[in-house]
Structures are given as structure tokens and as C-alpha cells.
Design a protein around this motif. Structure first.
Motif: not given
Length: 104
Positions: A55-61
Motif C-alpha cells: 500500500n505504497r509504504a515500505i516496511y523492514t522485515i
């Protein structure tokens, strides 16, 4: 995050990868899971980071693994030992009460 880092689309994750991602998102960022989807790397003594866009957000896993294989047995064995202890305690209390009843 550097410009050279690859960003993986959430839709390109496997079903298991999406499940792990969603668990972490619902847990407000930190989740310990017992799955190892192939979408992520699991080094023993460090963490690996994968960038996921949803959803246009970048997450760090951040992923890693626990090299302690025996640890997986400790929790179930402790539960069994606890239940056995409770059974022995109740058995002892029952015998004590039975002896006191027989004495009167």
C-alpha cells in the motif's frame, strides 16, 4: 535503506510470507513466529532484513533463526513436567485426606 536495496512487493510474497508479514503488522511491529517462509533469509547469529512494499509504504522485515534445536523440546517437556507435578501433588493430598479419614 540504501538505493541498492531490493524492495519486494507484498503481492510477490508467498502465502506464508504474507502471513508472517501480516502477523508482524498486527503485532505492531514485533512478532515471533515458528514459520520460515522462503521469501526471507534466516541467519543463525545475526539478523537479515528484507524490504517489503505494501500500500505504497515500505516496511523492514528483520529475520533470524534460533540455532538452539533443543529449545524446541524444552517448552513441551516443561508443560508435561508441570502437569505430572500437579497430578502427584493432588495424589498426595488425596492419600493424606484418606488416611486421616480412616484414622477417625
Amino acid at each position: 535503506m540504501s538505493p541498492d536495496d531490493e524492495v519486494v512487493s507484498y503481492n510477490n510474497l508467498s502465502a506464508a510470507g504474507q502471513d508472517v508479514f501480516d502477523q508482524a503488522l498486527r503485532a505492531d511491529g514485533i512478532a515471533t513466529v515458528n514459520q520460515s517462509p522462503p521469501d526471507f533469509d534466516y541467519p543463525d547469529d545475526t539478523m537479515d532484513y528484507t524490504y517489503v512494499e505494501k500500500n505504497r509504504a515500505i516496511y523492514t522485515i528483520g529475520t533470524g533463526s534460533n540455532p538452539c534445536r533443543v529449545c524446541a523440546l524444552v517448552e513441551p517437556l516443561s508443560i508435561v513436567a508441570g502437569v505430572a507435578g500437579v497430578i502427584l501433588l493432588l495424589s498426595g493430598v488425596y492419600r493424606l485426606i484418606s488416611r486421616e479419614s480412616d484414622a477417625t
